[in-house]
Design an enzyme around this catalytic site. Structure first.
Site, PDB file in Angstrom:
ATOM      1  N   ASP A 126      38.937  -3.353 -10.581  1.00 11.20           N
ATOM      2  CA  ASP A 126      38.732  -3.826  -9.212  1.00 11.20           C
ATOM      3  C   ASP A 126      39.981  -4.534  -8.664  1.00 11.20           C
ATOM      4  O   ASP A 126      40.999  -4.663  -9.356  1.00 11.20           O
ATOM      5  CB  ASP A 126      37.501  -4.749  -9.196  1.00 11.20           C
ATOM      6  N   TRP A 161      39.586   0.028  -3.009  1.00 12.44           N
ATOM      7  CA  TRP A 161      38.907   0.269  -1.722  1.00 12.44           C
ATOM      8  C   TRP A 161      39.790   0.935  -0.661  1.00 12.44           C
ATOM      9  O   TRP A 161      39.572   0.751   0.540  1.00 12.44           O
ATOM     10  CB  TRP A 161      38.338  -1.035  -1.148  1.00 12.44           C
ATOM     11  N   GLY A 162      40.845   1.626  -1.091  1.00 14.40           N
ATOM     12  CA  GLY A 162      41.755   2.252  -0.120  1.00 14.40           C
ATOM     13  C   GLY A 162      42.726   1.260   0.505  1.00 14.40           C
ATOM     14  O   GLY A 162      43.508   1.615   1.386  1.00 14.40           O
ATOM     15  N   ASP A 183      32.537  -1.090  -0.143  1.00 18.09           N
ATOM     16  CA  ASP A 183      31.336  -0.810  -0.930  1.00 18.09           C
ATOM     17  C   ASP A 183      30.256  -0.056  -0.146  1.00 18.09           C
ATOM     18  O   ASP A 183      30.006  -0.337   1.019  1.00 18.09           O
ATOM     19  CB  ASP A 183      30.728  -2.126  -1.433  1.00 18.09           C
TER      20      ASP A 183
END
Ligand code: GLA
Length: 378
Positions: A126, A161-162, A183
């Site tokens: 993450d 997350w790009g 998300d």
């Protein structure tokens, strides 16, 4: 040797978040096998955030929370492996994970060694609490290098997350998949929102490093950690079809211990899965239809010369829409003497395109998924 088609499996986050333990993982491993999901290709069982203690031990090592995993992580991995499955875990490129547990920043090589010792096969990584001093590309490359040198084959699943133009640098980090969006939540709006962010990154997905649209919400029906309003079965079927056609990893997020029949039917459609797992992993293309912006068609050339076509009705207010799809966009103008024999992968119906135009009606929020054969015009 890295996996060359999109990874498939189950991940704990969407339903369980912090409410995870050894019992849940064992039961889920059993169910992946008993329900036939493993036979369909869902072979990674991944524990997401919230598995560790809040502090590292005196040697700086991550510690599995003994209240949740009383026998340690190696025992969990051994059980998962005994079922013929692969075992995935989670960490973060920052100082803390998104839920506030220790992250791997500045511990990359030690943590990779720990994961290898425990028998981990997959690491979701993450991007919360990362330092401004080091670029995302460096952080992911560091863990990529640590995993590549830890003595065990561990797949890296990037989850930034790009952000920071991830698509521009992620392939160089050793990641096998990369999260392209924020998300997912269990609602129709969330699904459509994620789809809308994919077209511009189609060229970046493909063999070895897949654009990850996030874990599936199929079958959640509003229950669990990311459960909002929930979706209808038609919406879940459409969600699954787009993820499959776009070549996203397929990680189940519902509680498969209590899956209903319709959920199982969606998740185990082998023809749809075969599109997702097509060995050529070619880029998806968007087809022109006509002015309705929420009616979309996409195609993908498959390894054996077939073409996958998906048509999706994303209209918010739920209207049925008519579709006219001209197959000359695929190089099949009438003068070629060729047309398409279309196999509907949800109904089994077979139709042949006449006059180079496929005309049909598509119900609200529904989809049509075809595997098409190029045949002679009779
Ligand atoms: C982020 C990720 C999610 C999940 C949570 C865990 O939000 O994008 O997929 O892993 O962290 O805290």
């Amino acid at each position: 040797m890295k996996q060359m088609t999109p990874p498939m499996g189950w991940n704990s986050w969407n339903t369980f978040a912090a409410d995870i333990d050894e019992q849940l993982i064992r039961e889920t491993a059993d169910k992946l096998v008993e329900t036939g999901l493993a036979d369909c290709g869902y072979n990674y069982l991944v524990i997401d955030d919230c598995w560790s203690l809040r502090e590292r031990d005196e040697n700086g090592k991550l510690v599995a929370d003994p209240a949740k995993f009383p026998n340690g992580m190696k025992a969990v991995a051994d059980y998962v492996h005994s079922k013929g499955l692969k075992f995935g875990m989670y960490s973060c490129a920052g100082t803390l994970t998104c839920a506030g547990y220790p992250g791997s920043y500045d511990h990359e090589f030690d943590d990779a060694a720990t994961f290898a010792e425990w028998g981990v096969d997959f690491l979701k990584y993450d991007y919360c609490f990362h330092t401004a001093q080091m670029k995302g590309s460096t952080l992911y490359r560091k863990m990529g290098l640590a995993l590549a040198n830890c003595g065990r084959d561990i797949m890296l699943s990037a989850c930034s997350w790009g952000a920071d133009e991830t698509h521009e640098w992620i392939r160089g980090t050793g990641s096998n998949m990369w999260r392209s969006t924020g998300d997912i939540f269990d609602s129709w709006e969330s699904i459509v929102g994620i789809v809308n962010q994919q077209e511009k990154i189609f060229p970046y997905g493909g063999a070895g490093c897949f654009n990850d649209m996030d874990m599936l919400v199929v079958g959640m029906h509003g229950k669990g950690n990311v459960g909002l309003s929930g979706c209808s079965d038609v919406q879940y079927r459409t969600h699954f079809s787009v993820w499959a056609l776009f070549g996203s990893p397929l990680m189940i997020g519902c509680d498969i211990r209590n899956m209903d029949e319709e959920t199982k039917k969606i998740l185990t459609n082998k023809d749809i899965i075969a599109i997702n797992q097509d060995p050529a992993c070619r880029q998806v293309i968007q087809l022109d239809i006509f002015s309705y912006s929420h009616l979309r068609a996409y195609a993908r050339m498959l390894d054996n010369g077939d073409i996958a076509i998906g048509v999706f009705n994303f209209e918010a207010d739920g209207k049925e829409l008519q579709v006219d799809l001209h197959i000359d966009q695929l190089g099949l103008a009438e003068h070629t003497g060729k047309t398409l024999e279309m196999h509907n992968l949800w109904t089994g119906e077979v139709t042949t395109v006449k006059n180079a135009t496929m005309r049909t009606v598509i119900p609200a929020h529904d989809c049509l998924m075809y595997r098409c054969k190029v045949v002679d015009i009779k």
